[in-house]
Scaffold this motif. Structure first.
Motif, PDB file in Angstrom:
ATOM      1  N   SER A   1     -10.841  24.810 -43.994  1.00 48.42           N
ATOM      2  CA  SER A   1     -10.502  25.495 -42.875  1.00 48.42           C
ATOM      3  C   SER A   1     -10.082  26.896 -43.319  1.00 48.42           C
ATOM      4  N   PRO A   2     -11.434  27.435 -43.741  1.00 44.81           N
ATOM      5  CA  PRO A   2     -11.273  29.319 -44.043  1.00 44.81           C
ATOM      6  C   PRO A   2     -11.053  29.894 -42.743  1.00 44.81           C
ATOM      7  N   GLY A   3      -9.923  30.929 -43.165  1.00 48.03           N
ATOM      8  CA  GLY A   3      -9.603  32.073 -42.270  1.00 48.03           C
ATOM      9  C   GLY A   3      -8.878  31.299 -41.119  1.00 48.03           C
ATOM     10  N   GLN A   4      -8.290  30.114 -41.121  1.00 49.20           N
ATOM     11  CA  GLN A   4      -7.737  29.438 -39.890  1.00 49.20           C
ATOM     12  C   GLN A   4      -6.394  30.100 -39.580  1.00 49.20           C
ATOM     13  N   VAL A   5      -6.297  30.563 -38.072  1.00 51.55           N
ATOM     14  CA  VAL A   5      -5.040  31.249 -37.875  1.00 51.55           C
ATOM     15  C   VAL A   5      -4.353  30.480 -36.808  1.00 51.55           C
ATOM     16  N   TYR A   6      -5.066  29.486 -36.187  1.00 53.67           N
ATOM     17  CA  TYR A   6      -4.468  28.571 -35.300  1.00 53.67           C
ATOM     18  C   TYR A   6      -5.164  27.380 -35.394  1.00 53.67           C
TER      19      TYR A   6
ATOM     20  N   ASP B   1     -10.456  30.783 -36.158  1.00 53.09           N
ATOM     21  CA  ASP B   1     -10.911  31.683 -37.435  1.00 53.09           C
ATOM     22  C   ASP B   1     -10.883  32.725 -37.269  1.00 53.09           C
ATOM     23  N   GLU B   2     -10.309  33.574 -38.356  1.00 50.94           N
ATOM     24  CA  GLU B   2     -10.452  34.917 -38.354  1.00 50.94           C
ATOM     25  C   GLU B   2     -11.726  35.612 -39.070  1.00 50.94           C
ATOM     26  N   SER B   3     -12.745  35.220 -38.703  1.00 50.41           N
ATOM     27  CA  SER B   3     -14.002  35.779 -39.429  1.00 50.41           C
ATOM     28  C   SER B   3     -13.751  35.494 -40.899  1.00 50.41           C
ATOM     29  N   PRO B   4     -13.758  34.170 -41.559  1.00 51.71           N
ATOM     30  CA  PRO B   4     -13.614  34.180 -42.757  1.00 51.71           C
ATOM     31  C   PRO B   4     -14.769  34.530 -43.766  1.00 51.71           C
ATOM     32  N   GLY B   5     -14.572  35.083 -44.786  1.00 60.39           N
ATOM     33  CA  GLY B   5     -15.574  35.266 -45.794  1.00 60.39           C
ATOM     34  C   GLY B   5     -16.671  36.443 -45.262  1.00 60.39           C
ATOM     35  N   GLN B   6     -16.400  36.973 -44.165  1.00 61.92           N
ATOM     36  CA  GLN B   6     -17.422  37.586 -43.381  1.00 61.92           C
ATOM     37  C   GLN B   6     -17.880  38.919 -44.409  1.00 61.92           C
ATOM     38  N   VAL B   7     -19.140  39.204 -44.656  1.00 63.00           N
ATOM     39  CA  VAL B   7     -19.670  40.226 -45.288  1.00 63.00           C
ATOM     40  C   VAL B   7     -20.423  41.228 -44.645  1.00 63.00           C
ATOM     41  N   TYR B   8     -20.778  40.869 -43.522  1.00 64.54           N
ATOM     42  CA  TYR B   8     -21.714  41.652 -42.872  1.00 64.54           C
ATOM     43  C   TYR B   8     -21.608  41.381 -41.194  1.00 64.54           C
TER      44      TYR B   8
END
Lengths: 155, 155, 155
Positions: free
Chosen positions: A136-141, C134-141
């Protein structure tokens, strides 16, 4: 649709369910559609998930929260495109809170089931299978609305 | 399906392959289906990926691990829905371990290819294209089963 | 396709747009296809996104960057497979930079709309709905090419 009596729906899952809520998404090249039974693979992998137990013998993935969805691509390109290559990508998204051993075993067991499923065509079909598990990467909700969990959680 | 001799399958990728294992998933509104050749876009973008080189001149994405899959939505809503808007979302997932310059160039080259592909319809089709690259966020397991990598890695 | 005059396309979004660029992807079991109007759900959820306002009364999600795409699975397995279970997974991916209150309200409002949409069948269909942001997890571009944003941003 179903004759079963229905327990009241839960608007929000308990913490315990939150940690484990899994779903497995399969994306694959459509050249596999006629060569293998993807519905059977979905069921097999769901069963592998349901069989997982943690260090205390408890079910890792709750029955009502276990689901596998498979999507054939409409268009694709694999590698250099010079042959009829196939590709299957499997992504299991699960909540945080499980031990490394549990995650590793879930991955190994799922990958073994994938290998077994494709064994009958693997020696005549150029193909790649990749299985990744994300926590669940980056999960905020995280919210849910379900009448499945109470069905399986009832005593 | 293929006449090629098959090398033995790898059950687990080497570390070098792990860092780069890429796949590009395209999700798009179905109103584009008849207006553009998405299979051609997939091939073009796979070629752009295969052409990427790092600072030492090495191929960034291994041939056997490069794949592009495109999925038209069955249902959609874009913006205020008052016109026949289209949307294309492209997500490249790659392993960690590449330099910022390599990631930036891969993104820029892919986006340039997307722009060129849609140029013939861009002046008469209201549309948005978004390309994002993720570095395997939250990944806790990565396994593969393939007879493609050894095919392209053999001397 | 559209009679509207077209403003010049933006090759790269402003920082403000970057933070909010949202899209909502819905993955669902195909047994729901004939039982509910998924296009209507897409439109409803896009409208809920467009109605979101931050603490200063500003629109949280830019109109030209709001899109909802829904994909029925071709194959699936849910829970123990002993009944005609359905599952709907909704994932909203948004840029970073929003307050916890804004994210929470967006999630709550979207989940409420999902519940309302499925209310007519919820008492006779065993189903689960999960919404995650999700808040754009791991985003690099992050790049874009669009003629939609300027359309809605013009004075």
């Amino acid at each position: 649709m179903s004759p079963r009596p229905r327990p009241p729906a839960t608007a929000r899952a308990s913490n315990a369910e939150h940690t484990a809520m899994p779903h497995l998404v399969i994306l694959y090249t459509p050249n596999l559609e006629a060569r293998t039974d993807m519905t059977a693979l979905c069921r097999t992998l769901a069963d592998v998930m349901l069989e997982q137990r943690d260090e205390d013998g408890r079910q890792v993935f709750p029955t009502g929260g276990t689901r596998v969805l498979a999507f054939p691509a409409a268009h694709f390109a694999v590698a250099d495109g010079r042959d009829d290559y196939a590709f299957v990508y499997l992504n299991l998204r699960m909540g945080t809170g499980r031990s490394d051993a549990v995650k590793r075993k879930a991955g190994d067991d799922l990958l073994a089931a994938v290998r077994a499923h494709f064994a009958p065509i693997f020696d005549r079909q150029l193909m790649g299978c990749t299985l990744q598990i994300d926590e669940s990467p980056g999960q905020v909700y995280d919210g849910k609305h379900s009448n499945l969990h109470p069905l399986f959680n009832k005593g």
